[in-house]
Write a protein that holds these residues in place. Sequence first.
Motif, short mmCIF file in Angstrom:
data_model
loop_
_atom_site.label_atom_id
_atom_site.label_comp_id
_atom_site.label_asym_id
_atom_site.label_seq_id
_atom_site.Cartn_x
_atom_site.Cartn_y
_atom_site.Cartn_z
N LEU A 272 102.96 39.46 36.01
CA LEU A 272 103.98 39.16 37.00
C LEU A 272 104.24 40.34 37.91
O LEU A 272 104.03 41.50 37.53
N ASN A 273 104.74 40.05 39.11
CA ASN A 273 105.32 41.06 39.99
C ASN A 273 106.83 40.96 39.80
O ASN A 273 107.48 40.07 40.34
N LEU A 274 107.38 41.85 38.98
CA LEU A 274 108.76 41.72 38.54
C LEU A 274 109.78 41.85 39.67
O LEU A 274 110.90 41.35 39.55
N ILE A 275 109.43 42.55 40.75
CA ILE A 275 110.39 42.73 41.84
C ILE A 275 110.31 41.61 42.86
O ILE A 275 111.11 41.56 43.80
N ASP A 276 109.34 40.70 42.69
CA ASP A 276 109.22 39.57 43.62
C ASP A 276 109.85 38.33 43.00
O ASP A 276 110.23 38.31 41.84
N THR A 277 109.93 37.27 43.77
CA THR A 277 110.65 36.06 43.38
C THR A 277 109.79 35.12 42.52
O THR A 277 108.56 35.25 42.47
N ILE A 278 110.47 34.17 41.90
CA ILE A 278 109.76 33.09 41.19
C ILE A 278 108.83 32.39 42.17
O ILE A 278 107.66 32.11 41.87
N ASN A 279 109.33 32.11 43.34
CA ASN A 279 108.61 31.41 44.40
C ASN A 279 107.27 32.07 44.68
O ASN A 279 106.20 31.44 44.64
N ARG A 280 107.30 33.36 44.92
CA ARG A 280 106.07 34.09 45.31
C ARG A 280 105.14 34.28 44.11
O ARG A 280 103.92 34.20 44.26
N ASN A 281 105.69 34.53 42.93
CA ASN A 281 104.85 34.72 41.76
C ASN A 281 104.04 33.47 41.44
O ASN A 281 102.86 33.56 41.08
N ILE A 282 104.64 32.30 41.57
CA ILE A 282 103.93 31.06 41.26
C ILE A 282 102.80 30.81 42.25
O ILE A 282 101.71 30.39 41.87
N SER A 283 103.03 31.09 43.52
CA SER A 283 102.03 30.77 44.54
C SER A 283 100.89 31.78 44.63
O SER A 283 99.83 31.47 45.18
#
Length: 521
Positions: A359-370
């Motif tokens: 995961l990119n912990l500083i980014d959003t759920i939205n961006r991590n999924i895509s």
Amino acid sequence: MAGPVLEMRSIIKTFPGVKALSDVSLTVRTGEVHAICGENGAGKSTLMKVLSGVHPHGSYEGEILFEGELCRFKHIGASEKRGIVIIHQELALVPYLSIAENIFLGNEHAKRGVINWDRTLKHSAALLRRVGLDEHPQTRVADIGVGKQQLVEIAKALAKEVKLLILDEPTAALNDEDSSKLLDLIEELKGQGITSIIISHKLNEIARIADTVTILRDGRSVETLDVKAPETTEERIIRGMVGRDLDHRFPERSPHRAETGAPPALEIRDWTVHHPIDQQRKVVDGVSLNVRRGEIVGIAGLMGAGRTELAMSVFGRSYGRYGGGAVLKDGAEIRTRTVPEAIGHGIAYVTEDRKHYGLNLIDTINRNISLSALSKVARLGIVDTQEERTVSEGFRRSMNIKAPTVFEPVGKLSGGNQQKVVLSKWIFAGPDVLILDEPTRGIDVGAKYEIYTVIDRLAAEGRAVLFISSELPELLGMCDRIYTMAAGRLTGEVQGAEATQEVLMRHMTKDTVPQNDRNKG
């Protein structure tokens, strides 16, 4: 019975959009080991951060009494001065400093700004003996394993004259042997008069070590139980955690649903990998296995068996130096020399270390999924943000990711919800083969069941699942077949219906030294 050393009364803690704690109360008696249980997101770590001053007084409602006195900790240093020390799940050690430097970092033996190294080393050696760690104080922390690092953290707490030791998931990253040593140490500290609070998802450890357990659910304190009482069973604790009976720990499934006649979805032949530094050493040695569509196949092995090294090397040669072998997809040989090549052939890998690699912990759920399949939400190379949000909202609902919006940073989620984001990311990529490496590590029983259900659904849809786990009951509950590994080699293959913990352990501890090597010397 000893009186209370700690009382937390009606604690309320709110973050933007989320009420993390709602009227939580906790009483801990002097000299006991007090466990705190609850599903991921129940508020366990938040409560301990309130106690230790990570969340300072003024940022929460309620009262904290320690040794009968009202406490208003403005920072972690204030709680440590009172003898309250917290050891977080993510260890706070500096890898390139020595053990001694880490133990006394911020608490140095110094006079007029000059450190007394002789005193520092002698005091460190005494503390290391106390925690049972046979290492020189000048050894770098980077040069010792995670189990020993956990003992260094406890030595660091003892240097601060700890009265109340808080351990947040202390055995989550440890093998069975290191976990047992750590639990033994906590019991020894109890004998020395040190009170401990332990947050753990491992109910067998709580039964072994704790005197009392407080259960949190949805940010509220549900009840406190005497662990030694006959009625305090694992099932009783689970019911308190999830608010319902878990009659079955695993989804009911029809075994051996794999397609017959068709070639395996994934086949690995004679796969060999050398250690990235010591290239004479084989970490994976001539491994061959296969997984068919609709099948969940497990890999069991002790620490160092080579399970993760096998998975990472197949997935784009992400570990070590390739030493030979082939990967076949649906009967045809494919190239997986890079991660994009592996993904392009429909292979996904859910890493055991979600925080660093998943995961990119500083980014959003939205961006991590895509991120794993941006082309699916892009037109002419430009991301369609509305489509991206629609996709991530769909996964938030279907995977039951507990967050107010998909724009919540992933780093703020509990471990179980982070793992659901990792799975969502790879499911969105649409793989035919899913390699899962410790997919439920550090996750409570309720969230585990949800993830098992997702894995079962993927197999039912015709995906091939390779399932790596250190928990033998998990493999027995989920897998159609189980391979065993030891010292980088396959040592057995067991059908799910014939597998038991004893059978698997016998294969996992087999002597794998070749006959030719035995005859040498």
